[in-house]
Design an enzyme around this catalytic site. Structure first.
Site, PDB file in Angstrom:
ATOM      1  N   ASN A   1       0.830  -1.212   0.000  1.00 56.12           N
ATOM      2  CA  ASN A   1       0.000   0.000   0.000  1.00 56.12           C
ATOM      3  C   ASN A   1       0.861   1.257   0.000  1.00 56.12           C
ATOM      4  O   ASN A   1       0.613   2.209  -0.757  1.00 56.12           O
ATOM      5  CB  ASN A   1      -0.909   0.027   1.236  1.00 56.12           C
ATOM      6  CG  ASN A   1      -2.007  -1.005   1.192  1.00 56.12           C
ATOM      7  OD1 ASN A   1      -2.298  -1.577   0.143  1.00 56.12           O
ATOM      8  ND2 ASN A   1      -2.611  -1.270   2.333  1.00 56.12           N
TER       9      ASN A   1
ATOM     10  N   GLY B   1      -3.748   5.152   7.062  1.00 60.44           N
ATOM     11  CA  GLY B   1      -2.412   5.254   7.630  1.00 60.44           C
ATOM     12  C   GLY B   1      -1.339   4.966   6.587  1.00 60.44           C
ATOM     13  O   GLY B   1      -0.287   5.616   6.565  1.00 60.44           O
ATOM     14  N   ASP B   2      -1.610   4.004   5.699  1.00 64.62           N
ATOM     15  CA  ASP B   2      -0.652   3.704   4.633  1.00 64.62           C
ATOM     16  C   ASP B   2      -0.569   4.845   3.632  1.00 64.62           C
ATOM     17  O   ASP B   2       0.512   5.132   3.099  1.00 64.62           O
ATOM     18  CB  ASP B   2      -1.045   2.410   3.927  1.00 64.62           C
ATOM     19  CG  ASP B   2      -0.963   1.200   4.835  1.00 64.62           C
ATOM     20  OD1 ASP B   2      -0.170   1.239   5.798  1.00 64.62           O
ATOM     21  OD2 ASP B   2      -1.690   0.215   4.593  1.00 64.62           O
TER      22      ASP B   2
END
Length: 300
Positions: free
Chosen positions: A38, A247-248
């Site tokens: 990701n 978050g990625d």
């Protein structure tokens, strides 16, 4: 990028299930995932030159993952295959508020070796930034961080998925230690309910040897804490549809902007905006915006 590549199996449910409960979902989506993949895809979509180091199973998931990397222009010289395990998968449940529950079966990711990392040393040495997470064996992530330190490459460690303990070397080898709230609470045993608590918890992480902590705070943005600094970078207010992969999106964007020469706080501000865009669409990598979809000022 040294990390895991998984296939996400996403079910949209009226609420997250309780223990032993069966729910009817409203729809299903299958997509490319894994924290390493990701973050690599996010950086590549912004225009970054990305080398991916990972291991896949010799199965349809692995072959499709390789094609996805190639389509996005990611360097796959160090995307390896094994016959000994299936590719990693991540079944995910997402509720109407965009909250999620995730189970990760890492599979082939667990078979990446330190020797294979050493073979990738020239690619690591040529990088501006090395990023690692914890979806592959910790020893392998540490080997990558060691190589980067030896080669003078800036390192980012995203300590996810969350765990209670990490060897001190993991902190010492991270130029930037980038956890979210739950990961910070698990590592420190301290609450992260407000900015003051978040800063105190981040300083507890600093005491273990990392140079800087960037704590991601969801809709409250991100917090940079160093020995002599604490800077809160607020988030852009949006209506979240699906927070999976946010978050990625932040970490991959942060790495891209830092490699592009942006100052740390400026890179955080831009990464906040990218993450805010990602939560407004369903899926993981499919929710990540490409450079062509962004305002020129965000990338300038």
């Amino acid at each position: 990028m040294v990390g895991a590549a998984n296939i996400d199996l996403i079910s949209y449910v009226p609420r997250l299930p309780k223990l032993g409960e069966t729910l009817h979902g409203s729809r299903f989506h299958m997509g490319f995932g894994g924290k390493g993949a990701n973050q690599a895809v996010m950086a590549a979509k912004l225009g970054g030159q990305v080398v991916m180091v990972t291991k896949l199973g010799r199965d349809v998931f692995g072959e499709n993952t390789l094609r996805n990397f190639e389509t996005l222009g990611i360097d796959t010289r160090h995307v390896l295959f094994t016959e000994e395990a299936f590719s990693g998968v991540a079944p995910i449940a997402v509720d109407p508020q965009g909250r999620n529950s995730i189970v990760i079966v890492t599979g082939a990711n667990d078979l990446l070796t330190e020797g294979e990392l050493e073979a990738a040393r020239p690619a690591i040495a040529a990088a501006g930034i090395l990023v690692c997470q914890l979806e592959i064996p910790v020893a392998v992530s540490l080997a990558a961080l060691r190589i980067a330190r030896e080669e003078g490459v800036t390192t980012i460690l995203n300590p996810a998925p969350a765990r209670r303990e990490l060897p001190r070397e993991a902190f010492e080898l991270a130029d930037i230690f980038c956890p979210n709230e739950s990961e910070t609470e698990l590592l420190t045993g301290l609450p992260v309910g407000n900015l003051e608590q978040a800063e105190a918890a981040a300083r507890a992480l600093l005491s273990r040897g990392t140079a800087r902590v960037i704590l991601t705070l969801g809709d409250k943005g991100s917090l940079l804490v160093g020995e002599d600094e604490a800077v809160h970078v607020p988030a852009v207010p949006v209506r979240a549809v699906d927070s999976t992969g946010a978050g990625d999106a932040f970490v991959g964007s942060l790495a891209f902007f830092l490699a592009s020469g942006k100052a740390l706080v400026d890179a955080m501000r831009r990464a906040n905006r990218i993450a805010a865009i990602s939560v407004q669409s369903s899926g993981t990598q499919t929710s990540f915006p490409a450079a062509s979809e962004l305002e020129e000022s965000l990338l300038r």
